[in-house]
Design a protein around this motif. Structure first.
Motif, PDB file in Angstrom:
ATOM      1  N   GLU A 182       0.829  -1.209   0.000  1.00  0.00           N
ATOM      2  CA  GLU A 182       0.000   0.000   0.000  1.00  0.00           C
ATOM      3  C   GLU A 182       0.866   1.263   0.000  1.00  0.00           C
ATOM      4  OE1 GLU A 182      -3.288   0.371  -0.226  1.00  0.00           O
ATOM      5  OE2 GLU A 182      -3.610  -1.777  -0.412  1.00  0.00           O
ATOM      6  N   LEU A 183       1.978   1.239   0.720  1.00  0.00           N
ATOM      7  CA  LEU A 183       2.868   2.403   0.733  1.00  0.00           C
ATOM      8  C   LEU A 183       3.593   2.546  -0.604  1.00  0.00           C
ATOM      9  CD1 LEU A 183       4.369   2.186   4.340  1.00  0.00           C
ATOM     10  CD2 LEU A 183       2.860   3.964   3.442  1.00  0.00           C
ATOM     11  N   ARG A 186       1.673   4.400  -3.000  1.00  0.00           N
ATOM     12  CA  ARG A 186       1.522   5.827  -2.691  1.00  0.00           C
ATOM     13  C   ARG A 186       2.921   6.412  -2.489  1.00  0.00           C
ATOM     14  NH1 ARG A 186      -2.208   2.765  -0.117  1.00  0.00           N
ATOM     15  NH2 ARG A 186      -4.377   3.481   0.048  1.00  0.00           N
ATOM     16  N   VAL A 188       6.005   8.281  -1.499  1.00  0.00           N
ATOM     17  CA  VAL A 188       6.118   9.369  -0.540  1.00  0.00           C
ATOM     18  C   VAL A 188       7.505   9.988  -0.674  1.00  0.00           C
ATOM     19  CG1 VAL A 188       5.921  10.037   1.875  1.00  0.00           C
ATOM     20  CG2 VAL A 188       4.587   8.107   1.012  1.00  0.00           C
ATOM     21  N   GLU A 189       7.542  11.289  -0.894  1.00  0.00           N
ATOM     22  CA  GLU A 189       8.818  11.978  -1.043  1.00  0.00           C
ATOM     23  C   GLU A 189       9.632  11.875   0.240  1.00  0.00           C
ATOM     24  OE1 GLU A 189      10.602  16.436  -2.068  1.00  0.00           O
ATOM     25  OE2 GLU A 189       8.446  16.071  -1.980  1.00  0.00           O
ATOM     26  N   ALA A 272      -1.769   3.172   5.785  1.00  0.00           N
ATOM     27  CA  ALA A 272      -0.889   3.827   4.808  1.00  0.00           C
ATOM     28  C   ALA A 272      -1.340   5.262   4.551  1.00  0.00           C
ATOM     29  CB  ALA A 272      -0.863   3.027   3.510  1.00  0.00           C
ATOM     30  N   GLU A 273      -2.648   5.468   4.419  1.00  0.00           N
ATOM     31  CA  GLU A 273      -3.176   6.818   4.219  1.00  0.00           C
ATOM     32  C   GLU A 273      -2.822   7.710   5.404  1.00  0.00           C
ATOM     33  OE1 GLU A 273      -4.551   8.299   1.795  1.00  0.00           O
ATOM     34  OE2 GLU A 273      -5.132   6.720   0.388  1.00  0.00           O
ATOM     35  N   VAL A 276       0.907   8.599   5.185  1.00  0.00           N
ATOM     36  CA  VAL A 276       1.163   9.550   4.086  1.00  0.00           C
ATOM     37  C   VAL A 276       0.725  10.953   4.494  1.00  0.00           C
ATOM     38  CG1 VAL A 276       0.471  10.199   1.748  1.00  0.00           C
ATOM     39  CG2 VAL A 276       1.075   7.825   2.256  1.00  0.00           C
ATOM     40  N   GLU A 277      -0.413  11.049   5.170  1.00  0.00           N
ATOM     41  CA  GLU A 277      -0.911  12.355   5.596  1.00  0.00           C
ATOM     42  C   GLU A 277      -0.016  12.979   6.665  1.00  0.00           C
ATOM     43  OE1 GLU A 277      -4.802  14.139   7.961  1.00  0.00           O
ATOM     44  OE2 GLU A 277      -5.015  12.309   6.790  1.00  0.00           O
ATOM     45  N   TRP A 279       3.233  12.273   7.182  1.00  0.00           N
ATOM     46  CA  TRP A 279       4.652  12.249   6.877  1.00  0.00           C
ATOM     47  C   TRP A 279       5.291  13.630   6.698  1.00  0.00           C
ATOM     48  CZ3 TRP A 279       8.936  10.095   7.663  1.00  0.00           C
ATOM     49  CH2 TRP A 279      10.049  10.335   6.850  1.00  0.00           C
ATOM     50  N   ARG A 283       8.442  14.310   8.876  1.00  0.00           N
ATOM     51  CA  ARG A 283       9.761  14.448   8.232  1.00  0.00           C
ATOM     52  C   ARG A 283      10.465  15.708   8.698  1.00  0.00           C
ATOM     53  NH1 ARG A 283      10.883  15.446   1.788  1.00  0.00           N
ATOM     54  NH2 ARG A 283      13.081  14.786   1.755  1.00  0.00           N
TER      55      ARG A 283
END
Length: 290
Positions: A182-183, A186, A188-189, A272-273, A276-277, A279, A283
């Protein structure tokens, strides 16, 4: 004294009191619950991401189980609203996005319009001022700050406790593999995912965290657990650790109703969502902490 008026209720920020304007009912909110309500009121009608509420309540440096902590505060807030005869649907949960307070809000007898116009003005001016300051800094210094680098992430098989009919066989491995898929779907930078093959020699070792960090340069690790009881339903929890030393920096929890089987793909997709939201702010925080 700052007073928020909404849905026949009055909340005073300084003392944390919540009361009903038309009934003799009043309660005092704990400081964390008061901060939560303050942020919901300040952005009434807007969907506030969970990560923003985390920061508003605990600050960026706190290390807590944000997901369960926020859920507990939200339950306490809703109970307090009911205790003063407020509406049950005052705070709406928006799946996978956050929370929204559904009410017209007035502050100290005035509408939120003035505050909203001020916020819009700031939204225009701040980028201009920051851009000017950044240009001046570049002219004097000649260098620009480096963006956060890539962080390598490994996903361990989830622990499986209290097995029940609602949980599929080998659910721990299935959760890890499906979450990875799932990741990967999507991108992810700033996040580099390690495949299961790379981790296989390390699984089962007591020093798995330090070994992955030392041998493979892993900086972030996902571990989790799945539990299930027929009378209580199942629960899947994912924790993101900064390694070394293995400090929990974020978590996500999904629960199911009693008697309803766990859908591995749906649960992994939800987690995963959530990651992602969260991150971008995670970060930035991890980069500051070094």
């Amino acid at each position: 004294m700052h007073a928020y008026r909404f849905a026949n209720l009055v909340f005073t920020l300084e003392d944390g009191r919540l009361r009903n304007e038309h009934a003799e009912s009043e309660t005092s909110l704990r400081p964390q619950v008061a901060r939560l309500l303050e942020n919901l009121l300040a952005h009434a009608g807007e969907v506030i991401p969970r990560e923003r509420l985390y920061t508003a309540v605990w600050g960026e440096e706190a290390v807590v189980d944000f997901e369960s902590g926020l859920a507990a505060l939200m339950r306490e807030l809703r109970q307090s609203v009911r205790a003063v005869e407020g509406p049950d649907d005052l705070v709406e949960t928006v799946p996978r996005r956050g929370y929204r307070l559904d009410a017209e809000v007035r502050v100290d007898g005035g509408s939120r319009g003035g505050r909203r116009r001020a916020a819009m003005l700031l939204a225009v001016l701040v980028p201009v001022l920051l851009g000017a300051g950044y240009g001046l800094w570049l002219a004097l210094d000649g260098t620009a700050p480096e963006p956060p680098g890539e962080s390598s992430l490994a996903i361990l098989p989830f622990e499986n406790y209290e097995r029940s009919a609602e949980l599929p066989e080998h659910v721990g491995l299935l959760m890890a593999d499906t979450l990875l898929a799932e990741l990967l779907a999507r991108p992810v930078e700033g996040l580099e995912l390690l495949g299961r093959t790379s981790l296989r020699p390390y699984l089962g070792r007591e020093d798995v965290v330090s070994a992955l960090a030392g041998d493979l340069g892993v900086e972030l690790l996902i571990e989790g657990a799945v539990t299930g009881r027929a009378e209580q339903g199942w629960q899947a929890e994912m924790r993101l650790l900064a390694v070394p030393p293995g400090r929990v920096v974020w978590s996500s929890t999904v629960t199911g109703e009693p008697g309803r089987p766990l859908d591995v793909r749906a649960v992994a997709g939800s987690m995963a969502e959530d990651l992602v939201e969260a991150w971008p702010s995670l970060r930035a925080r991890l980069a500051r902490e070094g």
